[in-house]
Motif scaffolding. Structure first.
Motif, mmCIF file in Angstrom:
data_model
loop_
_atom_site.group_PDB
_atom_site.id
_atom_site.type_symbol
_atom_site.label_atom_id
_atom_site.label_comp_id
_atom_site.label_asym_id
_atom_site.label_seq_id
_atom_site.Cartn_x
_atom_site.Cartn_y
_atom_site.Cartn_z
ATOM 1 N N LEU A 1 2.663 -0.217 -1.007
ATOM 2 C CA LEU A 1 3.215 -0.962 -2.132
ATOM 3 C C LEU A 1 2.064 -1.514 -2.961
ATOM 4 O O LEU A 1 1.016 -1.899 -2.420
ATOM 5 C CB LEU A 1 4.074 -2.137 -1.651
ATOM 6 N N LEU A 2 2.258 -1.570 -4.267
ATOM 7 C CA LEU A 2 1.262 -2.153 -5.155
ATOM 8 C C LEU A 2 1.824 -3.450 -5.734
ATOM 9 O O LEU A 2 2.892 -3.445 -6.364
ATOM 10 C CB LEU A 2 0.908 -1.186 -6.285
ATOM 11 N N ALA A 3 1.121 -4.526 -5.500
ATOM 12 C CA ALA A 3 1.504 -5.823 -6.073
ATOM 13 C C ALA A 3 0.725 -6.002 -7.365
ATOM 14 O O ALA A 3 -0.498 -6.173 -7.338
ATOM 15 C CB ALA A 3 1.183 -6.950 -5.097
ATOM 16 N N PRO A 4 1.387 -5.943 -8.524
ATOM 17 C CA PRO A 4 0.661 -6.054 -9.794
ATOM 18 C C PRO A 4 0.096 -7.455 -9.994
ATOM 19 O O PRO A 4 0.711 -8.452 -9.611
ATOM 20 C CB PRO A 4 1.727 -5.724 -10.841
ATOM 21 N N VAL A 5 -1.082 -7.497 -10.608
ATOM 22 C CA VAL A 5 -1.770 -8.767 -10.869
ATOM 23 C C VAL A 5 -2.321 -8.706 -12.283
ATOM 24 O O VAL A 5 -2.903 -7.686 -12.684
ATOM 25 C CB VAL A 5 -2.919 -9.004 -9.870
ATOM 26 N N GLY A 6 -2.136 -9.783 -13.040
ATOM 27 C CA GLY A 6 -2.646 -9.838 -14.403
ATOM 28 C C GLY A 6 -3.622 -10.977 -14.593
ATOM 29 O O GLY A 6 -3.593 -11.967 -13.849
ATOM 30 N N PRO A 7 -4.513 -10.873 -15.590
ATOM 31 C CA PRO A 7 -5.532 -11.917 -15.797
ATOM 32 C C PRO A 7 -4.944 -13.263 -16.189
ATOM 33 O O PRO A 7 -5.579 -14.296 -15.984
ATOM 34 C CB PRO A 7 -6.407 -11.344 -16.926
ATOM 35 N N GLY A 8 -3.728 -13.256 -16.731
ATOM 36 C CA GLY A 8 -3.120 -14.512 -17.137
ATOM 37 C C GLY A 8 -2.156 -15.071 -16.120
ATOM 38 O O GLY A 8 -1.375 -15.979 -16.443
ATOM 39 N N TYR A 9 -2.197 -14.573 -14.878
ATOM 40 C CA TYR A 9 -1.257 -15.047 -13.858
ATOM 41 C C TYR A 9 -1.414 -16.541 -13.612
ATOM 42 O O TYR A 9 -2.520 -17.047 -13.411
ATOM 43 C CB TYR A 9 -1.487 -14.303 -12.545
ATOM 44 N N THR A 10 -0.281 -17.232 -13.620
ATOM 45 C CA THR A 10 -0.278 -18.647 -13.263
ATOM 46 C C THR A 10 -0.227 -18.776 -11.743
ATOM 47 O O THR A 10 0.027 -17.812 -11.023
ATOM 48 C CB THR A 10 0.946 -19.343 -13.869
ATOM 49 N N SER A 11 -0.419 -19.985 -11.248
ATOM 50 C CA SER A 11 -0.353 -20.210 -9.800
ATOM 51 C C SER A 11 1.044 -19.897 -9.269
ATOM 52 O O SER A 11 1.199 -19.422 -8.142
ATOM 53 C CB SER A 11 -0.741 -21.647 -9.470
#
Length: 311
Positions: free
Chosen positions: A243-253
């Motif tokens: 599974l791939l958990a997407p992550v973005g640079p603007g992710y909040t806590s």
């Protein structure tokens, strides 16, 4: 991808299909690549390069296709330079959704001089980089003294999600070593003792925005033939485990926590939580027995605690 295979055939070349091992690395022997002229690797979303363990022929040109991500300026350090260095890397430059302002970057390395010269002869005036856009992209990636750029923001978010999944879920993860593209996923492996489709369904049931690798990169139909990948059914089974958990640079806590929590809950429900930490799994299972008695529906390890932890 299917588009790559069709492009290879359109050029009059014959594609070769290789298998993937349990860690998504290409596996083959030198004989299968003996007549290969170009190795075109497409790591998904800037993840770990899949070509590093392949015995490349000295006459082969290695193209690294990172068109679905941006350059990772901080990626190349002595600790993570792969054994097989690319001749050419293709990046996407996603400055905007407007097609006339979007672009791509081709980076040439040692051994790519002749390819660079041939490409120059094909360039059109519109292909020459726009220095204004180049500067804008550079600032976007690196930021300024006061504000970190996308690269640092993404590294920080990835590290936070990766640590959270390691410490709270205890499932096998791919390391955050990059393919020189800016990674935007954390790859989580579903243990063999757990049905992959069921695990995926439970994670999605928590409204966690994970993506299942077979959906993103299904095997090409030609790879399933007798002259395709030698162990294609094993490769297909290996794909289903990730599974791939997407992550973005603007992710909040909150977004980071939500991404972690859905996978943690699924691993807990299905008895594979702390698969890489059997001591903690044993302690947690004993605590559930103490709290709820021997007939509870809480966490029960599905895996062999004596042999786990080596994934």
């Amino acid at each position: 991808t299917r588009a790559l295979v069709e492009a290879v055939k359109h050029c009059g070349a014959q594609p070769r299909f290789l298998d993937l091992d349990t860690r998504l690395a290409l596996c083959t022997d030198a004989a299968r690549l003996a007549e290969v002229r170009i190795v075109w690797a497409q790591p998904l979303g800037g993840m770990l390069p899949t070509y590093t363990t392949v015995p490349l022929p000295t006459t082969a040109t290695l193209w690294l296709d990172c068109a679905d991500t941006l350059p990772d300026i901080a990626a190349v350090t002595p600790a993570n330079v792969p054994s097989a260095l690319p001749t050419v890397i293709l990046y996407g430059l996603h400055l905007t959704q407007e097609q006339d302002r979007a672009g791509a970057l081709l980076a040439f390395y040692a051994g790519g001089e002749s390819l660079y010269a041939r490409l120059q002869s094909l360039l059109q005036p519109d292909d020459v980089p726009d220095l204004t856009l180049v500067q804008a992209q550079h600032l976007r990636l690196l930021g300024t003294g006061e504000q970190p750029g996308i690269t640092q923001q993404q590294h920080d978010a990835l590290a936070e999600v990766w640590r959270g999944l390691r410490d709270a879920a205890g499932l096998p993860l791919l390391p955050l070593t990059t393919s020189r593209g800016l990674a935007h996923n954390v790859a989580v492996r579903i243990p063999d003792e757990c049905d992959a489709a069921t695990f995926y369904a439970y994670v999605r049931g928590e409204n966690t925005p994970v993506r299942w690798l077979p959906e993103l990169r299904p095997l090409h139909y030609a790879a399933l033939r007798n002259d395709g990948a030698p162990q294609h059914m094993t490769t297909a089974a290996n794909l289903t485990r990730w599974l791939l958990a997407p992550v973005g640079p603007g992710y909040t806590s909150e977004e980071v926590s939500h991404t972690i929590l859905g996978i943690v809950k699924a691993s807990d429900y299905l008895g594979v939580r702390w698969y890489t930490d059997p001591a903690r799994a044993t302690e947690y299972a004993a605590l559930m027995n103490e709290w709820y008695g021997p007939y509870h529906d809480a966490y029960r390890p599905l895996f062999n605690l004596a042999t786990a932890g080596n994934a």
